[in-house]
Design an enzyme around this catalytic site. Structure first.
Site, PDB file in Angstrom:
ATOM      1  N   GLU A 154      -6.675  64.080   7.474  1.00  0.00           N
ATOM      2  CA  GLU A 154      -6.762  65.156   8.455  1.00  0.00           C
ATOM      3  C   GLU A 154      -8.115  65.883   8.398  1.00  0.00           C
ATOM      4  O   GLU A 154      -8.691  66.194   9.422  1.00  0.00           O
ATOM      5  CB  GLU A 154      -5.610  66.144   8.182  1.00  0.00           C
ATOM      6  CG  GLU A 154      -5.556  67.362   9.061  1.00  0.00           C
ATOM      7  CD  GLU A 154      -5.141  67.059  10.492  1.00  0.00           C
ATOM      8  OE1 GLU A 154      -4.795  65.915  10.811  1.00  0.00           O
ATOM      9  OE2 GLU A 154      -5.186  68.000  11.308  1.00  0.00           O
ATOM     10  N   THR A 189      -7.848  64.178  27.404  1.00  0.00           N
ATOM     11  CA  THR A 189      -7.919  64.241  25.946  1.00  0.00           C
ATOM     12  C   THR A 189      -6.635  63.757  25.288  1.00  0.00           C
ATOM     13  O   THR A 189      -6.564  63.628  24.067  1.00  0.00           O
ATOM     14  CB  THR A 189      -8.287  65.672  25.481  1.00  0.00           C
ATOM     15  OG1 THR A 189      -8.682  65.618  24.101  1.00  0.00           O
ATOM     16  CG2 THR A 189      -7.129  66.640  25.664  1.00  0.00           C
TER      17      THR A 189
END
Ligand SMILES: *[C@@H]1O[C@H](CO)[C@@H](O)[C@H](O)[C@H]1NC(C)=O
Ligand SMILES: *[C@@H]1O[C@H](CO)[C@@H](O)[C@H](O)[C@H]1NC(C)=O
Ligand SMILES: *[C@@H]1O[C@H](CO)[C@@H](O)[C@H](O)[C@H]1NC(C)=O
Ligand SMILES: *[C@@H]1O[C@H](CO)[C@@H](O)[C@H](O)[C@H]1NC(C)=O
Ligand SMILES: *[C@@H]1O[C@H](CO)[C@@H](O)[C@H](O)[C@H]1NC(C)=O
Length: 532
Positions: free
Chosen positions: A358, A486
């Site tokens: 992440e 997106t």
């Protein structure tokens, strides 16, 4: 260009984009030995969706470990709507029609949970999913536009008075905006979807509202030329704080600048000029290589200092710079984009699972400041081996690294990108299987770090669509004919222009006063599973 294209036709050469600038390598084909990989991607999707149908149908997310569900997106069935375009792309007609039927019944007049409604999340998933599905099914289901309009009409109340910038959240039961500070990703990632809504409803208001918000952000004085501060106050339309990043909270504002220019072919140069200035200034100030391994990253800037951090979210930048570099016909940008793509792929290639984390940090010749704690001994050892160290070890089924990898394949035709996508599929099949379907990982650098009991809708919308398209015929959903939002939802683009040069000049920097002590609206390195 027109004449050239006639000659191409006379010669019998087929070209999907016979006029204007091209993004994809012409004549690209996926070699036969990769054909089964497209089926592998489809199988990940059908397996996941079957489990979603069985245990979570109508809810937002499947909980793949506990065989339950959760409703983090207002309970309107986010996974169904977000998955619609993937079903269309994969040709899964039965479940597509079932999902259209479900979507036609969603009650957007109120949130089905006690949560307020995020303009950003609702736009990219629901409005984006519905309109992309409408276009991908050739306008056969007009109800998809009706539903997109229904939810957008409620969100339109987020523009108060003559404000250029909308509030980030709405209370649908009272049509009142919530929260004072927004960020540029929330305010600047609506333009592709709302422009498309205007196109299909013949109501220019939607596109106007959202492009006005983008133009407001672009007009502000910024910490670095073209690179707006992350926070924005919808009441005043002014910047909040001085934080600059290509990561979460800012990311897709930059992404949409160049995509909006391509989707609309607008003659307003502000979108290209601002994107180009943002990239130029990033190359001058944010572009860093690690002292170990010479990996390339874009750092953050906090108004005063460079922060040597990176994230899975930010790794979309390689694909976006490839797209923009091709449209602007700028080889410097394309070459740097490919370096950035290598840096991001390295975060996958170097872990125990072959899947990237992440968030991470690195050290470059100008230092190691991150704004957070100094690396532990284990992080330092990892850095000395791999040229980055992990600061947040989870994988929550995000797409960005594979999104950039997809763009690198379609732009260069180098089969190493097919090998990487294949390796990601293998890692997913090996490490993500949960009780049912696939789950995120607590720790990408451990083969038994445990699973995260959530499958967000972007697994269906993005990860599996990008993987499938990587192995699909490049003429299908070509980057020369479609612009992806997106959330990886494709919108049909007009034929490309011969040039996307903007005004030919960079945006002139305005004096910016560093706002010290102002906390940014969004903490870019926090673990934020709820965000896209
Ligand atoms: C969708 O709804 C239509 C109209 O009610 C119905 O005819 C059709 O069978 C449904 N399709 C699916 C796959 O559920
Ligand atoms: C266009 O949409 C806006 C926003 O929902 C609405 O206020 C306006 O009445 C619509 N205009 C027309 C002509 O329907
Ligand atoms: C939308 O913007 C265009 C260009 O600025 C303007 O001409 C038009 O009147 C606007 N339409 C609406 C409905 O706001
Ligand atoms: C390409 O982009 C780079 C980085 O912004 C810039 O320095 C260069 O002048 C551009 N090249 C052309 C031909 O515009
Ligand atoms: C480091 O990478 C950059 C960008 O790819 C390249 O220009 C440079 O030559 C490399 N330096 C070394 C020492 O390998």
């Amino acid at each position: 260009m027109r004449r050239d294209s006639c000659i191409l036709l006379l010669l019998g050469l087929s070209s999907s984009s016979w006029a204007g600038v091209t993004v994809q390598l012409p004549g690209l084909a996926v070699p036969a030995q990769y054909a089964s990989r497209r089926d592998d991607a489809e199988k990940l999707f059908t397996t996941s969706y079957a489990a979603y149908k069985e245990f979570a149908f109508g809810h937002d997310d499947l909980s793949p470990v506990s065989k339950g569900f959760s409703d983090g997106r207002n309970g309107w069935g986010a996974s169904i709507v977000d998955a619609l375009p993937t079903m269309a792309v994969m040709g899964l007609e039965d479940i597509f029609e079932e999902a259209v039927n479900f979507s036609s019944q969603i009650d957007f007049s109120k949130s089905q949970t006690s949560d307020t409604v995020s303009l950003f999340e609702t736009t990219i998933r629901y409005v984006g999913g519905l309109l992309s599905a409408y276009e991908l099914s050739d306008g056969k289901f007009p109800v998809l536009v009706t539903k997109a309009q229904e939810v957008a009409d409620k969100m339109a109340f987020a523009w108060v008075g003559n404000n250029d910038v909308p509030y980030g959240f709405m209370d649908f039961s009272t049509n009142t905006p919530q929260r004072s500070t927004s960020n540029i990703a929330e305010a600047g990632t609506l333009s592709l979807e709302w422009f498309t809504l205007s196109k299909h409803t013949n109501n220019a208001t939607y596109g106007n509202l959202t492009s006005r918000s983008v133009k407001r952000i672009a007009s502000l004085a910024s910490p670095l030329p073209g690179l707006a501060a992350q926070g924005i106050d919808p009441t005043t339309g002014n910047a909040v704080g001085s934080y600059v990043t290509w990561g979460g909270g800012s990311d897709s504002y930059f992404e949409y600048l160049v995509k909006y220019a391509r989707l609309t072919n607008t003659n307003d140069p502000v979108f290209i000029d601002t994107w180009k200035t943002a990239v130029d200034s990033s190359i001058k100030t944010l572009l860093k290589t690690s002292t170990v391994g010479n990996h390339t990253y874009l750092a953050d800037f906090d108004g005063t200092r460079i922060r040597h951090v990176g994230s899975h979210l930010a790794c979309f930048y390689a694909g976006n710079w490839l797209l923009g570099g091709k449209l602007l016909q700028n080889q410097t940008i394309i070459d740097i984009a490919l370096d950035l793509n290598e840096g991001c792929w390295n975060t996958y290639a170097s872990t125990a699972t072959g899947i990237g984390p992440e968030a991470f940090a690195f050290i470059s010749s100008d230092g190691s400041f991150t704004g957070g704690s100094t690396p532990s001994a284990a992080q330092t050892a990892f850095y000395n081996q791999h040229g980055y160290y992990i600061t947040s070890s989870a994988y929550i089924l995000r797409p960005e690294v594979l999104e950039s990898n997809f763009h690198a394949w379609r732009v260069t035709g180098d089969t190493k990108y097919l090998d990487r996508a294949a390796s990601a599929i293998d890692s997913f099949n090996k490490f993500l299987p949960a009780t049912v379907a696939f789950a995120g990982l607590n720790n990408v650098n451990s083969v038994n770090g445990g699973l995260i009991d959530d499958e967000e809708s972007f697994w269906f919308a993005e990860v599996l669509k990008y993987l499938y398209l990587t192995f699909d015929d490049p003429a299908h959903i070509s980057l020369d004919e479609w612009v992806f939002n997106t959330e990886c939802q494709p919108f049909k683009a007009p034929p490309a222009l011969d040039s996307y040069a903007g005004s030919g000049t960079l945006v002139k920097a305005k004096p910016f006063k560093v706002q010290s002590g102002v906390v940014p609206a969004f903490s870019p390195n926090a673990f934020l599973p709820a965000r896209k």
